[in-house]
Design a protein around this motif. Structure first.
Motif, PDB file in Angstrom:
ATOM      1  N   SER A 221       0.799  -1.229   0.000  1.00 18.46           N
ATOM      2  CA  SER A 221       0.000   0.000   0.000  1.00 18.46           C
ATOM      3  C   SER A 221       0.832   1.280   0.000  1.00 18.46           C
ATOM      4  CB  SER A 221      -0.924   0.011   1.223  1.00 18.46           C
ATOM      5  OG  SER A 221      -0.158   0.136   2.404  1.00 18.46           O
ATOM      6  N   HIS A 222       2.109   1.204   0.336  1.00 16.28           N
ATOM      7  CA  HIS A 222       2.925   2.426   0.457  1.00 16.28           C
ATOM      8  C   HIS A 222       2.887   3.234  -0.849  1.00 16.28           C
ATOM      9  CE1 HIS A 222       6.050   5.203   1.439  1.00 16.28           C
ATOM     10  NE2 HIS A 222       6.421   4.564   2.530  1.00 16.28           N
ATOM     11  N   MET A 223       2.515   4.503  -0.728  1.00 16.63           N
ATOM     12  CA  MET A 223       2.332   5.335  -1.930  1.00 16.63           C
ATOM     13  C   MET A 223       3.646   5.683  -2.611  1.00 16.63           C
ATOM     14  SD  MET A 223      -0.967   5.933  -2.180  1.00 16.63           S
ATOM     15  CE  MET A 223      -1.335   7.491  -2.977  1.00 16.63           C
ATOM     16  N   LEU A 244      -4.532  -3.655  -2.668  1.00 14.94           N
ATOM     17  CA  LEU A 244      -3.881  -2.496  -2.050  1.00 14.94           C
ATOM     18  C   LEU A 244      -3.017  -1.717  -3.040  1.00 14.94           C
ATOM     19  CD1 LEU A 244      -2.969  -4.105   1.372  1.00 14.94           C
ATOM     20  CD2 LEU A 244      -4.534  -2.195   1.009  1.00 14.94           C
TER      21      LEU A 244
END
Lengths: 286, 299
Positions: A221-223, A244
Motif C-alpha cells: 500500500s505504500h504510496m 492495495l
C-alpha cells in the motif's frame, strides 16, 4: 580453557547500516530438530517506512549510474560472495540443506549475479525499438527504471531465490526494500554484509526480516513504492496485494514458480518486469 | 533601555541540557493528540524561501501554497506567515491580502549581518514600507563574539525602533555562537533590547536549530518572563523537516514554558519542507497508507 561461543547478532539492513528493528521485537529461527539457531528481528511497518525513505533518496543517483558501472558493481557482489562461499554453505547446512545442495545453491547464486552483471548494458537494446509513425517524427521507445520496488522474496531457496529476484531489479536502476524468506531469513542478512562491501550504494538494497502476514499490507500500500514483486502462491496474499496496489497503481509482479535453480529462473525478462517503457517523439522536419 | 547585567547569567550545564532534551523526544504522542499537535505545528509554520535564485514567481507560488496547503484535506489551518527577502515583500503582501497570513521579511543584511548600521536601517525601513508585518533581523555575530555587547544591544534597539508596530524577530545564528553560554547571553541581550521573538538561525549555517539550543533559549525566555512579565516568542529555524521533530519541539515548549506559549503568536517554526511532511502524516492518518511526496505540491 575453552572459548566462549561468539554468535552473530542478526539485525536488519537499511541504508547501508545494520540497525535493530525499531519495534524491539524478535522471532526464533529453528532448525529441523527444533534447536534454536538465531533470534531474528521481527521488523515492523516503521522499519519498512524508514527503508523506503532511504531507497527513494538513493534511487535517482543509482539509476543515473552508468550501465557499465552498475554491471561492475553486480560483478563485485559476485566476487565478494565467491570469497565467502564456505560461510554461506555452512549457513545453509545449518538450516537443513544437504552438502551438495548447499554448494550448488551458493555457486548458482554467484553465477546468477554474473549473469545479470552481463546484462547490465545490453537489456536496453533488446527492449528498445524504433517505431514507424505516420508523421515527420523519429519515434523510439526505451526502458527506464520504475523507481522503488518492494520485494517479497521466495521462501524456498533463501539465498538463490533472493538474488534471482533482487539482481534484475537493481541492474535495471531501481532501488528496493526486500522482505527475506520467512522460513530461513538468516542467510539474507549475511548476504547484506556482502552487499555492504561491494560498492553497492547504501540504500539501493534494503533487507528486512519478519512476517509476511504483518508486512505485506504495507509493502503493497505504500504510496512511495512504484512496483511490488511477490514470490509465492498464497491466494489470499496475492489478492490483498492486488487490491492495495491499486491506490497508486503499483505494477504488481507475481512469481509463482517453486524452483529458482532451473534455466527458466534467469532471463532478461526478469529485468524488463521492473522497467517502464518511455516513448519519445523527435521531430525530423519542421 | 540599557544593556542588562550579564554577569548574573547562570552557567549552562551542557550535558544536563542534552539529557533533558533527549527526554523530550521520548514522549509517546499518538492518535488524537498527535493529530492536534500536527495541526498546531502547521499553524505555526513560517513558510520560507530565502535563496539567491528567488523570483517573484517563486514567491507567488509559495504564497499560493500558504493559502492552499492541501485543498483535498478539510479543516487544515493556514500557516502563520510567509518569510521572504525584502524585495519580495510587496509581491507577498499582494498575494496574501485578506488571508490572515502574515508577511515576514528578513533584513539587516541577512544572512551575514555584515554591513553598516545605515544600510541595516534602510533595509528594515524598506521592508516595513513594503508592508512587512514581521521583521527577522540578524545580530552582528562578529561583534558579539569579540565582546562588544553594547554594540549588539544598540543595533537591535535601533532596528526595533524602525520596526514600529511590526514584530521583530532577532536571529542569533546559534551555529556561529559556539557555546550554549553565548546563546543564553545573546538571548538576554536581544530580549532586553526589545525583541518580540528570538530565533535560532538563518538556515544558511549548519548546525541550524537544535533542541539543546532551543531549550536554552526557552529557559532564557522563561527567566525574562518571571522578571518582567513580558512574554517573548521563540522561533527555531532550519533543520526541522519532519513532523516527529516538530512534535518533539512542541513537547519541549509545553514542558518548559507551558500552554500560554502554545500558539502562533509566541512560537513559530522556520521551515520549508516541514509543511509537506506534516501533510503526509495527516494524510497517512486519514487513509492508512504511507504517503509519497509525488502527491503533494513541491514548494
Amino acid at each position: 580453557m575453552s572459548r566462549i561461543d561468539v554468535l552473530k547478532t542478526y539485525k536488519i539492513f537499511i541504508g547501508g547500516k545494520f540497525p535493530r528493528t525499531e519495534s524491539g521485537r524478535f522471532f526464533h529461527v529453528k532448525n529441523k530438530k527444533g534447536d534454536l539457531l538465531a533470534n531474528m528481528c521481527l521488523s515492523s511497518r516503521k522499519d519498512f517506512r524508514n527503508a523506503v525513505v532511504v531507497a527513494r533518496n538513493l534511487q535517482k543517483s543509482w539509476e543515473n549510474t552508468t550501465a557499465l558501472n552498475k554491471g561492475q558493481i553486480l560483478y563485485r557482489i559476485a566476487e565478494m560472495l565467491e570469497g565467502r562461499k564456505s560461510q554461506f554453505i555452512s549457513e545453509l547446512l545449518l538450516t537443513g540443506s544437504s552438502k551438495s545442495l548447499a554448494k550448488k545453491e551458493v555457486e548458482q547464486s554467484i553465477d546468477r549475479l554474473i549473469y545479470y552483471a552481463g546484462w547490465s548494458d545490453k537489456f536496453q537494446q533488446i527492449f528498445s525499438s524504433v517505431n514507424p509513425v505516420a508523421s515527420n517524427h523519429f519515434n523510439f521507445s526505451s526502458p527506464q527504471a520504475v523507481g522503488v520496488v518492494s520485494v517479497i522474496a521466495p521462501n524456498k531457496f533463501p539465498l538463490l531465490g533472493l538474488i534471482s529476484v533482487v539482481a534484475p531489479v537493481i541492474v535495471g536502476g531501481n532501488s528496493c526494500v526486500v522482505l527475506s524468506s520467512e522460513e530461513n531469513p538468516m542467510i539474507s542478512i549475511s548476504f547484506a554484509e556482502v552487499l555492504n562491501t561491494s560498492d553497492v550504494p547504501h540504500g539501493v538494497v534494503n533487507i528486512l526480516t519478519g512476517k509476511r502476514e504483518e508486512l505485506i499490507p504495507h509493502f503493497a500500500s505504500h504510496m512511495d513504492v512504484n512496483s511490488i514483486i511477490y514470490c509465492g502462491d498464497n491466494k489470499e496474499e496475492i489478492k490483498s496485494i492486488e487490491q492495495l496496489s491499486v491506490e497508486n497503481l503499483k505494477r504488481v509482479k507475481i512469481y509463482k514458480r517453486k524452483k529458482w535453480d532451473d534455466k527458466q529462473s534467469q532471463s532478461p525478462y526478469f529485468i524488463e518486469k521492473c522497467q517502464e517503457i518511455k516513448t519519445t517523439w523527435h521531430p525530423t522536419q519542421v | 533601555m540599557n544593556l542588562p547585567d550579564l554577569s548574573k547569567i547562570p552557567k549552562i550545564d551542557k550535558l544536563g541540557v542534552i539529557e533533558r532534551t533527549n527526554r523530550f523526544c521520548k514522549r509517546s504522542i499518538k492518535n488524537s493528540a498527535k493529530e492536534m499537535g500536527l495541526h498546531l505545528s502547521l499553524s505555526m509554520i513560517d513558510l520560507t524561501t530565502l535563496d539567491g535564485k528567488d523570483t517573484p514567481e517563486k514567491v507567488r507560488q509559495l504564497c499560493y501554497k500558504a493559502r492552499h496547503l492541501h485543498d483535498s484535506m478539510e479543516g487544515l489551518p493556514n500557516v502563520a506567515a510567509v518569510c521572504v527577502y525584502p524585495t519580495f515583500v510587496s509581491v507577498a503582501t499582494k498575494e496574501l491580502e485578506g488571508s490572515g497570513i502574515n508577511v515576514a521579511s528578513v533584513s539587516t543584511a541577512f544572512p551575514s549581518g555584515q554591513s553598516t548600521l545605515e544600510v541595516k536601517i534602510s533595509d528594515t525601513k524598506f521592508a516595513i514600507d513594503q508592508g512587512a508585518d514581521e521583521v527577522d533581523m540578524v545580530i552582528s555575530r562578529g561583534k558579539f563574539l569579540s565582546g562588544e555587547y553594547n554594540f549588539v544591544f544598540d543595533e537591535i534597539a535601533t532596528v526595533k525602533e524602525v520596526c514600529g508596530k511590526a514584530h521583530l524577530k532577532v536571529i542569533l545564528e546559534t551555529g556561529e555562537l559556539d557555546t550554549l553560554d553565548n546563546v543564553r547571553k545573546a538571548s538576554k541581550i536581544s530580549m532586553h533590547a526589545g525583541a518580540d521573538f528570538i530565533k535560532t538561525s538563518t538556515g544558511k549555517i549548519s548546525p541550524a536549530a537544535t533542541m539543546p539550543v532551543t531549550y536554552v533559549m526557552l529557559l532564557a525566555i522563561k527567566d525574562y518572563y518571571k522578571k518582567t512579565g513580558i512574554k517573548i516568542g521563540m522561533k527555531p529555524a532550519g533543520g526541522i523537516s519532519t513532523s516527529k521533530q516538530s512534535l518533539q519541539y512542541l513537547v519541549m515548549l509545553k514542558e518548559t514554558l507551558g500552554d500560554d506559549w502554545m500558539n502562533k503568536d509566541l512560537f513559530r517554526f522556520g521551515a520549508s519542507r516541514l509543511a509537506n511532511d506534516i501533510l503526509m502524516q495527516l494524510q497517512k492518518k486519514k487513509s492508512g497508507f504511507y504517503q509519497s511526496l509525488d502527491y503533494f505540491s513541491k514548494d
